[in-house]
Motif scaffolding. Structure first.
Motif, PDB file in Angstrom:
ATOM      1  N   THR A  63      50.342  44.340  49.812  1.00 31.44           N
ATOM      2  CA  THR A  63      49.862  43.271  48.924  1.00 31.44           C
ATOM      3  C   THR A  63      49.276  42.128  49.748  1.00 31.44           C
ATOM      4  O   THR A  63      48.342  41.477  49.312  1.00 31.44           O
ATOM      5  CB  THR A  63      50.999  42.745  48.034  1.00 31.44           C
ATOM      6  OG1 THR A  63      52.073  42.311  48.866  1.00 31.44           O
ATOM      7  CG2 THR A  63      51.481  43.822  47.082  1.00 31.44           C
ATOM      8  N   TYR A  64      49.843  41.887  50.909  1.00 33.87           N
ATOM      9  CA  TYR A  64      49.325  40.937  51.890  1.00 33.87           C
ATOM     10  C   TYR A  64      49.346  41.653  53.234  1.00 33.87           C
ATOM     11  O   TYR A  64      50.224  42.483  53.474  1.00 33.87           O
ATOM     12  CB  TYR A  64      50.241  39.705  52.020  1.00 33.87           C
ATOM     13  CG  TYR A  64      50.049  38.655  50.973  1.00 33.87           C
ATOM     14  CD1 TYR A  64      49.181  37.606  51.190  1.00 33.87           C
ATOM     15  CD2 TYR A  64      50.760  38.703  49.781  1.00 33.87           C
ATOM     16  CE1 TYR A  64      49.009  36.611  50.233  1.00 33.87           C
ATOM     17  CE2 TYR A  64      50.599  37.718  48.826  1.00 33.87           C
ATOM     18  CZ  TYR A  64      49.732  36.674  49.059  1.00 33.87           C
ATOM     19  OH  TYR A  64      49.565  35.706  48.121  1.00 33.87           O
ATOM     20  N   CYS A  67      52.748  41.325  54.731  1.00 29.71           N
ATOM     21  CA  CYS A  67      53.845  41.497  53.768  1.00 29.71           C
ATOM     22  C   CYS A  67      55.115  41.950  54.501  1.00 29.71           C
ATOM     23  O   CYS A  67      55.134  42.990  55.148  1.00 29.71           O
ATOM     24  CB  CYS A  67      53.464  42.522  52.716  1.00 29.71           C
ATOM     25  SG  CYS A  67      54.797  42.877  51.551  1.00 29.71           S
ATOM     26  N   THR A 100      44.792  44.515  45.226  1.00 30.85           N
ATOM     27  CA  THR A 100      44.579  43.521  44.180  1.00 30.85           C
ATOM     28  C   THR A 100      45.594  43.758  43.067  1.00 30.85           C
ATOM     29  O   THR A 100      46.034  44.895  42.854  1.00 30.85           O
ATOM     30  CB  THR A 100      43.132  43.598  43.626  1.00 30.85           C
ATOM     31  OG1 THR A 100      43.054  42.816  42.434  1.00 30.85           O
ATOM     32  CG2 THR A 100      42.699  45.011  43.325  1.00 30.85           C
ATOM     33  N   THR A 101      45.930  42.702  42.368  1.00 33.24           N
ATOM     34  CA  THR A 101      46.845  42.861  41.235  1.00 33.24           C
ATOM     35  C   THR A 101      46.220  43.714  40.134  1.00 33.24           C
ATOM     36  O   THR A 101      46.938  44.198  39.262  1.00 33.24           O
ATOM     37  CB  THR A 101      47.263  41.493  40.663  1.00 33.24           C
ATOM     38  OG1 THR A 101      46.102  40.678  40.486  1.00 33.24           O
ATOM     39  CG2 THR A 101      48.255  40.806  41.588  1.00 33.24           C
ATOM     40  N   THR A 160      58.414  34.853  47.257  1.00 33.18           N
ATOM     41  CA  THR A 160      57.596  35.568  48.234  1.00 33.18           C
ATOM     42  C   THR A 160      56.190  34.966  48.190  1.00 33.18           C
ATOM     43  O   THR A 160      55.857  34.229  47.260  1.00 33.18           O
ATOM     44  CB  THR A 160      57.512  37.082  47.939  1.00 33.18           C
ATOM     45  OG1 THR A 160      56.894  37.259  46.669  1.00 33.18           O
ATOM     46  CG2 THR A 160      58.894  37.723  47.941  1.00 33.18           C
ATOM     47  N   SER A 161      55.366  35.299  49.166  1.00 29.09           N
ATOM     48  CA  SER A 161      54.019  34.733  49.237  1.00 29.09           C
ATOM     49  C   SER A 161      53.135  35.132  48.058  1.00 29.09           C
ATOM     50  O   SER A 161      52.197  34.413  47.723  1.00 29.09           O
ATOM     51  CB  SER A 161      53.336  35.185  50.526  1.00 29.09           C
ATOM     52  OG  SER A 161      54.030  34.705  51.630  1.00 29.09           O
ATOM     53  N   CYS A 162      53.422  36.267  47.432  1.00 30.72           N
ATOM     54  CA  CYS A 162      52.575  36.723  46.329  1.00 30.72           C
ATOM     55  C   CYS A 162      52.983  36.109  44.991  1.00 30.72           C
ATOM     56  O   CYS A 162      52.417  36.459  43.966  1.00 30.72           O
ATOM     57  CB  CYS A 162      52.545  38.245  46.260  1.00 30.72           C
ATOM     58  SG  CYS A 162      54.141  39.022  46.185  1.00 30.72           S
ATOM     59  N   LYS A 163      53.963  35.211  45.002  1.00 32.41           N
ATOM     60  CA  LYS A 163      54.401  34.585  43.750  1.00 32.41           C
ATOM     61  C   LYS A 163      54.372  33.060  43.865  1.00 32.41           C
ATOM     62  O   LYS A 163      54.529  32.505  44.951  1.00 32.41           O
ATOM     63  CB  LYS A 163      55.818  35.039  43.409  1.00 32.41           C
ATOM     64  CG  LYS A 163      55.909  36.505  43.106  1.00 32.41           C
ATOM     65  CD  LYS A 163      57.324  36.889  42.758  1.00 32.41           C
ATOM     66  CE  LYS A 163      57.712  38.082  43.571  1.00 32.41           C
ATOM     67  NZ  LYS A 163      58.864  37.946  44.370  1.00 32.41           N
ATOM     68  N   PHE A 178      53.780  36.140  39.382  1.00 32.70           N
ATOM     69  CA  PHE A 178      53.063  37.001  40.326  1.00 32.70           C
ATOM     70  C   PHE A 178      51.597  36.627  40.252  1.00 32.70           C
ATOM     71  O   PHE A 178      50.944  36.865  39.245  1.00 32.70           O
ATOM     72  CB  PHE A 178      53.269  38.475  39.966  1.00 32.70           C
ATOM     73  CG  PHE A 178      53.137  39.400  41.128  1.00 32.70           C
ATOM     74  CD1 PHE A 178      51.919  39.600  41.740  1.00 32.70           C
ATOM     75  CD2 PHE A 178      54.230  40.083  41.615  1.00 32.70           C
ATOM     76  CE1 PHE A 178      51.783  40.450  42.808  1.00 32.70           C
ATOM     77  CE2 PHE A 178      54.116  40.940  42.689  1.00 32.70           C
ATOM     78  CZ  PHE A 178      52.889  41.125  43.288  1.00 32.70           C
ATOM     79  N   LYS A 179      51.067  36.008  41.299  1.00 26.63           N
ATOM     80  CA  LYS A 179      49.700  35.485  41.302  1.00 26.63           C
ATOM     81  C   LYS A 179      48.662  36.596  41.139  1.00 26.63           C
ATOM     82  O   LYS A 179      48.873  37.720  41.584  1.00 26.63           O
ATOM     83  CB  LYS A 179      49.406  34.776  42.625  1.00 26.63           C
ATOM     84  CG  LYS A 179      50.294  33.620  42.933  1.00 26.63           C
ATOM     85  CD  LYS A 179      49.956  33.083  44.311  1.00 26.63           C
ATOM     86  CE  LYS A 179      51.145  32.495  44.986  1.00 26.63           C
ATOM     87  NZ  LYS A 179      50.904  32.197  46.394  1.00 26.63           N
ATOM     88  N   LEU A 181      45.656  38.295  42.429  1.00 29.77           N
ATOM     89  CA  LEU A 181      45.034  38.424  43.747  1.00 29.77           C
ATOM     90  C   LEU A 181      43.929  39.453  43.681  1.00 29.77           C
ATOM     91  O   LEU A 181      43.975  40.394  42.988  1.00 29.77           O
ATOM     92  CB  LEU A 181      46.057  38.848  44.800  1.00 29.77           C
ATOM     93  CG  LEU A 181      47.231  37.898  44.976  1.00 29.77           C
ATOM     94  CD1 LEU A 181      48.257  38.536  45.896  1.00 29.77           C
ATOM     95  CD2 LEU A 181      46.757  36.593  45.576  1.00 29.77           C
TER      96      LEU A 181
END
Length: 181
Positions: A63-64, A67, A100-101, A160-163, A178-179, A181
């Motif tokens: 996701t990153y 991650c 990507t989400t 977490t970084s994705c949120k 949850f952003k 992305l």
């Protein structure tokens, strides 16, 4: 004429040969160590599984790029396939196209909400490999507990970084979002 793969093909590119599909189904049971209600297939990070005469090759897209859960996912995929009888399991990272989400399944989004995390809404910005279109603006995030849109962002980074960390002004509960992305 060359065409780009559809969003559905990018999101869940299951193999077409039977042996690779069997291995995919084993790998797809591995859960995200940070959000244990989601499988790596729900999340869309399981990119490919190929069985060859010399072993199994699995590709994951994080996701990153940094991650912290990726090492655990890699080990868990390797352990699951080895326990299922596969040998010479290789798990590699694929960084392009970037995750990507949009690759998250609708079932995965439903599981996030039930777990108390607001699911990403809308689509990621246009990408060469994804759907083209305008970038959506985020007007409100729905509280996963009471469905109120009366929420506000407390911090751009959550657990977490994705949120992101949000607060619901209706039920007064904090929650992760949850952003997109």
């Amino acid at each position: 004429m060359v065409t780009s793969p559809s969003l559905a093909q990018l999101a869940r590119p299951r193999p077409v040969d039977a042996e690779s599909l069997r291995a995919w189904l084993v790998a797809a049971t591995v859960v995200d160590p940070e959000i244990p209600v989601l499988t790596i297939e729900d999340l869309g990070v399981l990119r490919s599984v190929t069985v060859t005469p010399t072993g199994v090759d699995v590709a994951l897209t994080p996701t990153y790029s940094g991650c912290p859960a990726l090492d655990a996912m890699r080990d868990d995929v390797r352990d699951a396939l080895t326990a299922a009888g596969y040998v010479a399991v290789t798990v590699r990272l694929v960084l392009s196209p970037a995750w990507t989400t949009d690759w998250m399944s609708e079932e995965g989004k439903r599981k996030l909400i039930e777990y108390g995390i607001a699911a990403p809404t809308g689509h990621a910005a246009a990408r060469p490999s994804g759907p083209a279109g305008p970038v959506r603006l985020q007007l409100a995030v729905k509280c996963p507990r009471c469905n109120s849109l009366n929420t506000r962002e407390l911090a751009h980074f959550g657990s977490t970084s994705c949120k992101s960390l949000y607060e619901c002004k209706a039920c007064l509960e904090p929650f992760d979002y949850f952003k997109v992305l």
